[in-house]
Design a protein around this motif. Structure first.
Motif, PDB file in Angstrom:
ATOM      1  N   ASP A  51      12.811   5.445   7.927  1.00  0.00           N
ATOM      2  CA  ASP A  51      11.873   6.508   7.569  1.00  0.00           C
ATOM      3  C   ASP A  51      12.578   7.862   7.542  1.00  0.00           C
ATOM      4  N   GLU A  52      13.433   8.083   8.541  1.00  0.00           N
ATOM      5  CA  GLU A  52      14.154   9.356   8.619  1.00  0.00           C
ATOM      6  C   GLU A  52      15.121   9.500   7.444  1.00  0.00           C
ATOM      7  N   ALA A  53      15.797   8.394   7.089  1.00  0.00           N
ATOM      8  CA  ALA A  53      16.734   8.431   5.961  1.00  0.00           C
ATOM      9  C   ALA A  53      15.994   8.675   4.657  1.00  0.00           C
ATOM     10  N   ALA A  54      14.821   8.030   4.496  1.00  0.00           N
ATOM     11  CA  ALA A  54      14.045   8.219   3.269  1.00  0.00           C
ATOM     12  C   ALA A  54      13.565   9.658   3.150  1.00  0.00           C
ATOM     13  N   ALA A  55      13.161  10.226   4.271  1.00  0.00           N
ATOM     14  CA  ALA A  55      12.705  11.612   4.248  1.00  0.00           C
ATOM     15  C   ALA A  55      13.853  12.561   3.923  1.00  0.00           C
ATOM     16  N   ALA A  56      15.054  12.235   4.423  1.00  0.00           N
ATOM     17  CA  ALA A  56      16.213  13.088   4.161  1.00  0.00           C
ATOM     18  C   ALA A  56      16.635  13.015   2.700  1.00  0.00           C
ATOM     19  N   GLU A  57      16.477  11.832   2.080  1.00  0.00           N
ATOM     20  CA  GLU A  57      16.860  11.677   0.680  1.00  0.00           C
ATOM     21  C   GLU A  57      15.905  12.416  -0.250  1.00  0.00           C
ATOM     22  N   GLY A  58      14.633  12.434   0.104  1.00  0.00           N
ATOM     23  CA  GLY A  58      13.643  13.091  -0.740  1.00  0.00           C
ATOM     24  C   GLY A  58      13.537  14.561  -0.412  1.00  0.00           C
ATOM     25  N   ASP A  59      12.453  15.150  -0.902  1.00  0.00           N
ATOM     26  CA  ASP A  59      12.254  16.578  -0.650  1.00  0.00           C
ATOM     27  C   ASP A  59      11.245  16.818   0.463  1.00  0.00           C
ATOM     28  N   GLY A  60      10.949  15.742   1.204  1.00  0.00           N
ATOM     29  CA  GLY A  60      10.024  15.873   2.326  1.00  0.00           C
ATOM     30  C   GLY A  60       8.572  15.710   1.936  1.00  0.00           C
ATOM     31  N   THR A  61       8.305  15.432   0.638  1.00  0.00           N
ATOM     32  CA  THR A  61       6.922  15.307   0.208  1.00  0.00           C
ATOM     33  C   THR A  61       6.442  13.865   0.195  1.00  0.00           C
ATOM     34  N   THR A  62       7.335  12.910   0.474  1.00  0.00           N
ATOM     35  CA  THR A  62       6.945  11.507   0.483  1.00  0.00           C
ATOM     36  C   THR A  62       6.006  11.235   1.653  1.00  0.00           C
ATOM     37  N   ALA A  63       4.852  10.677   1.322  1.00  0.00           N
ATOM     38  CA  ALA A  63       3.855  10.410   2.362  1.00  0.00           C
ATOM     39  C   ALA A  63       4.269   9.202   3.183  1.00  0.00           C
ATOM     40  N   ALA A  64       4.025   9.268   4.481  1.00  0.00           N
ATOM     41  CA  ALA A  64       4.314   8.143   5.358  1.00  0.00           C
ATOM     42  C   ALA A  64       3.319   7.026   5.076  1.00  0.00           C
ATOM     43  N   VAL A  65       3.772   5.790   5.243  1.00  0.00           N
ATOM     44  CA  VAL A  65       2.913   4.638   5.011  1.00  0.00           C
ATOM     45  C   VAL A  65       2.089   4.382   6.262  1.00  0.00           C
ATOM     46  N   ASP A  66       0.780   4.305   6.101  1.00  0.00           N
ATOM     47  CA  ASP A  66      -0.117   4.054   7.223  1.00  0.00           C
ATOM     48  C   ASP A  66      -0.241   2.547   7.409  1.00  0.00           C
ATOM     49  N   LEU A  67       0.560   2.005   8.318  1.00  0.00           N
ATOM     50  CA  LEU A  67       0.566   0.559   8.532  1.00  0.00           C
ATOM     51  C   LEU A  67      -0.735   0.066   9.142  1.00  0.00           C
ATOM     52  N   THR A  68      -1.478   0.941   9.813  1.00  0.00           N
ATOM     53  CA  THR A  68      -2.730   0.506  10.434  1.00  0.00           C
ATOM     54  C   THR A  68      -3.790   0.179   9.399  1.00  0.00           C
ATOM     55  N   SER A  69      -3.607   0.673   8.173  1.00  0.00           N
ATOM     56  CA  SER A  69      -4.591   0.390   7.122  1.00  0.00           C
ATOM     57  C   SER A  69      -4.271  -0.902   6.378  1.00  0.00           C
ATOM     58  N   MET A  70      -3.193  -1.572   6.779  1.00  0.00           N
ATOM     59  CA  MET A  70      -2.795  -2.805   6.104  1.00  0.00           C
ATOM     60  C   MET A  70      -3.347  -4.024   6.832  1.00  0.00           C
ATOM     61  N   GLU A  71      -3.547  -5.085   6.075  1.00  0.00           N
ATOM     62  CA  GLU A  71      -4.075  -6.333   6.621  1.00  0.00           C
ATOM     63  C   GLU A  71      -3.022  -7.427   6.499  1.00  0.00           C
TER      64      GLU A  71
END
Length: 201
Positions: A51-71
């Motif tokens: 997650d930290e690497a993905a955020a560093a590669e992007g511009d910080g606008t990538t939304a985090a995935v809410d795993l609690t909403s997954m089934e």
């Protein structure tokens, strides 16, 4: 017989005695984490790094995935589990005992996951060949002996993210998330989270 030990001041002798007694200290078995708990902690740490690497590669606008909403979808017959975003509907006409197809109506995103018999590794080889020889825009690679990942833009303008896992009996489970290439920036993290969640039983 002459005493060979040096004479120590009382404070130093006490400190030495305490250190020696501490060397034999043992933790209760109940205080030691189980191998499953250690694995969960390692997975969580690995996910945090990704997650930290993905955020560093992007511009910080990538939304985090809410795993609690997954089934969770588990295929007990074929021995695998995968997480599916809440609200994605099962396409019954494309599903069977080997797997399911889930779709997100609003965006058209699709998850197809299925067990494949993979006789003499033919299905595995064909899937890898389709990526490496069939479409120049697709990029894939093996991760160890029994895992293969690929992603890229298909000829129909959809982006495909795929993961193959080979089971100990030689059969395999194939998962693919497809979605509009125009929505890749927003959907890539979700696709990665879905594929990362695929586990064999």
């Amino acid at each position: 017989m002459k005493n060979m030990l040096p004479n120590l001041p009382f404070g130093a002798a006490l400190t030495l005695a305490l250190l020696l007694s501490a060397c034999g200290k043992q933790e209760a078995v109940g205080d030691v984490p189980s191998s499953e708990e250690l694995a969960r902690q390692a997975d969580a740490a690995s996910q945090a790094i990704r997650d930290e690497a993905a955020a560093a590669e992007g511009d910080g606008t990538t939304a985090a995935v809410d795993l609690t909403s997954m089934e969770s979808y588990t295929n007990a017959l074929r021995g695998y589990t995968i997480m599916v975003p809440g609200g994605w509907a099962v396409d019954e006409s494309a599903s069977d005992d080997n797997g399911r197809v889930f779709t997100e109506t609003a965006s058209g995103a699709k998850l197809a996951v299925s067990w494949v018999e993979n006789r003499e590794d033919a299905a595995w080889s064909k899937a890898v060949e389709n990526v490496e020889d069939g479409n120049e825009a697709m990029d894939g690679g093996a991760i160890g002996k029994n895992e293969y990942r690929a992603s890229g833009i298909l000829t129909n303008g959809l982006k495909s993210s795929q993961r193959l896992l080979r089971k100990p009996d030689g059969t395999m489970v194939q998962a693919e998330v497809t979605y509009s290439a125009d929505q890749a920036k927003a959907t890539d993290p979700l696709a990665v989270a879905i594929l990362d969640s695929l586990t064999l039983q």
